[in-house]
Motif scaffolding. Structure first.
Motif, short mmCIF file in Angstrom:
data_model
loop_
_atom_site.label_atom_id
_atom_site.label_comp_id
_atom_site.label_asym_id
_atom_site.label_seq_id
_atom_site.Cartn_x
_atom_site.Cartn_y
_atom_site.Cartn_z
N CYS A 322 0.83 -1.21 0.00
CA CYS A 322 0.00 0.00 0.00
C CYS A 322 0.86 1.26 0.00
O CYS A 322 0.58 2.23 -0.72
CB CYS A 322 -0.93 0.01 1.22
N GLU A 323 1.94 1.25 0.77
CA GLU A 323 2.81 2.43 0.86
C GLU A 323 3.61 2.63 -0.43
O GLU A 323 3.69 3.74 -0.95
CB GLU A 323 3.75 2.29 2.06
N LYS A 326 1.27 3.66 -3.31
CA LYS A 326 0.38 4.80 -3.01
C LYS A 326 -1.10 4.40 -3.12
O LYS A 326 -1.91 5.10 -3.74
CB LYS A 326 0.68 5.97 -3.95
N MET A 328 -4.46 4.39 -1.72
CA MET A 328 -5.10 5.25 -0.73
C MET A 328 -6.58 4.91 -0.56
O MET A 328 -7.23 4.45 -1.50
CB MET A 328 -4.95 6.72 -1.14
N LYS A 333 -5.81 8.86 2.63
CA LYS A 333 -4.72 8.33 3.44
C LYS A 333 -4.25 7.00 2.87
O LYS A 333 -5.01 6.30 2.20
CB LYS A 333 -5.17 8.14 4.89
N ILE A 334 -2.97 6.68 3.13
CA ILE A 334 -2.47 5.38 2.72
C ILE A 334 -3.32 4.30 3.38
O ILE A 334 -3.54 4.31 4.60
CB ILE A 334 -0.98 5.20 3.11
#
Length: 511
Positions: A322-323, A326, A328, A333-334
């Motif tokens: 997820c990070e 990206k 979201m 938000k992530i």
């Protein structure tokens, strides 16, 4: 835990005094019972019964975890032995280590108190327990939790020939706490993760395999991670079957194996088959590198071939995906997603599909009750609001036209009037009617926000809504006992609409 002297939720005796003619140092369990439980400990731990720290086997995670009895160090040995036998009893019933730790921490508070007053455990009564709980529990929730732990402990003692003056079963307090609705991840997050895991080729095989299984089958992560290398069979031509244990493996509880037939030629099932076979090849290759207790399991870790993949490893990888990509959620938000979220979204998708029955979903999820299954059947809050909005737009198409106002609706006047007169139909100013009282439209939150500034364009809508609800209430008040729920709901919205009108008055007065 701090003592609580005054409890509004319980009228308790004013003293904790208890006369005891028996010391706490008496032998509580006979030697034969102690020996029986000490021998049973070997099924769960290699630690000595007399040790104050045990390393307990957690088979579903293929690891050892510490269980400490440090809260009992100042107690007589017979009491400590009784607590240890109680713990072994729970281990034999396949209780989680977290639950056991919680229970013994609560019992430690009671037993330490008994020791400090030189009171014998077999002499306590329900009245004493109630008074103790009133002093040593700050909330009804803590009271109930401690009450259950004490009742369990005393019941176990009774079953092992410890005689109490009466059956120890302290009452449970009523708690009006509302359990928050479970929410699945946003659909946009799941779509992005599906795109990543189903199409990318450079993903570690164990991670990809666990994700695909979690998305396509409703098993828990602990069950998936306990799959055997020999989890694939071929029941008939063109099909393969995946075998997964459907409850926790413990030494005294052999797992039930569920089989899921899948097509070898189907699109996503073919991808799943290919990934499982790659993971099988990898696991077979590294059987000589892992400890004996980890042999013959499918998910040998790609990060280290000397250990098995854990739920923590998989969840950490999901967060990294997820990070790095990206991914979201709807708030920008992530996204935070775990393996349990994947099980949740799977249940939700099945229940909303109108193809797979709730009964079949319950069976696949291995839930003991239908209420548990239905409790998982909720979309994310964002998706639910969006879905409600789409329904409203479909029903009241003219209300969303380019004209500033509209009084015509796609419903016939007769049906619209009937819907409007229903006391449980909500009036959404500027939108129309909504008969789904379970969801919370966004406007309700905005109207009560200090940052909200009312727009006079909507003033007439709110005046009309307030008038309709007022008329409803006048009718409902004629039979208040029968209409209690409807009155409560309409009073809430009457206050909400009027608060908008009052704020409009204040805004115009200051203009």
């Amino acid at each position: 835990m701090l003592a609580k002297q005054n409890n509004s939720y319980l009228e308790s005796p004013s003293t904790l005094s208890l006369t005891s003619s028996t010391t706490v140092g008496v032998v509580l369990l006979p030697d034969a019972s102690l020996k029986k439980y000490a021998n049973a400990l070997h099924a769960f731990s290699n630690s000595n019964f007399d040790s104050m720290k045990w390393l307990v086997k957690v088979p579903e995670h293929h690891t050892l975890k510490e269980l400490s009895f440090s809260g009992f160090v100042n107690m007589p040995e017979p009491l400590i032995a009784l607590v240890k036998c109680w713990v072994i009893h729970f281990l034999s019933l396949a209780y989680s280590l977290g639950t056991i730790k919680s229970k013994i921490s609560k019992i430690a508070i009671l037993l330490n108190y008994l020791v400090s007053l030189n009171i014998s455990l077999p002499n306590i009564r329900n009245s004493f327990i109630q008074t103790f709980l009133a002093r040593y529990s700050d909330t009804p929730e803590i009271y109930n939790s401690m009450s259950c732990a004490i009742a369990d402990f005393c019941n176990f003692a009774s079953q092992n020939d410890i005689v109490f003056p009466e059956i120890i079963n302290p009452p449970i307090l009523p708690v009006n706490s509302r359990i928050p609705t479970r929410r699945a991840p946003d659909q946009c997050v799941i779509d992005a993760l599906d795109q990543f895991f189903f199409t990318q080729d450079d993903i570690p095989t164990d991670m990809k395999c666990v994700y695909l299984l979690s998305r396509l089958i409703l098993n828990r992560i602990s069950e998936i991670l306990n799959m055997s290398i020999d989890c694939i069979s071929y029941p008939e031509e063109g099909l393969f079957s995946i075998s997964i244990p459907t409850r926790k493996e413990t030494p005294l509880h052999r797992p039930v194996i569920s089989k899921y037939p899948r097509s070898l030629s189907g699109g996503y099932t073919a991808v799943l088959y290919s990934v499982i076979q790659k993971q099988r090849e990898y696991a077979l290759m590294h059987q000589g590198d892992i400890p004996e207790e980890c042999l013959n399991y499918l998910f040998v870790s790609s990060q280290s071939p000397t250990k098995l993949l854990s739920a923590a490893d998989f969840n950490a990888y999901l967060q990294k995906v997820c990070e790095d990509n990206k991914i979201m959620d709807s708030s920008g938000k992530i996204a935070y997603v775990t393996s349990h979220h994947l099980r949740h979204i799977g249940v939700t998708e099945r229940l909303q599909s109108e193809i797979i029955s709730p009964e079949r979903t319950q069976k696949e999820a291995n839930h003991t009750s239908m209420s548990t299954t239905m409790g998982y059947g909720y979309s994310s809050l964002h998706d639910e609001i969006q879905r409600t909005s789409n329904i409203v737009q479909d029903v009241f198409k003219e209300a969303f036209s380019e004209s500033e106002t509209s009084t015509s609706f796609s419903l016939s006047p007769k049906k619209y009037t009937a819907l409007q007169n229903n006391p449980f139909t909500r009036l959404l100013p500027g939108l129309g009617l909504c008969s789904n009282i379970a969801c919370i439209p966004r406007f309700e939150v905005c109207l009560q926000c200090e940052h909200f500034t009312p727009d006079r364009y909507y003033n007439e809508y709110f005046l009309e809504c307030s008038s309709i609800v007022q008329n409803r209430l006048e009718s409902l008040y004629k039979n208040p006992s029968k209409n209690a729920e409807a009155i409560k709901l309409n009073e809430k919205y009457f206050q909400l609409y009027n608060s908008f009108i009052e704020r409009m008055k204040e805004k115009n007065a200051s203009a």
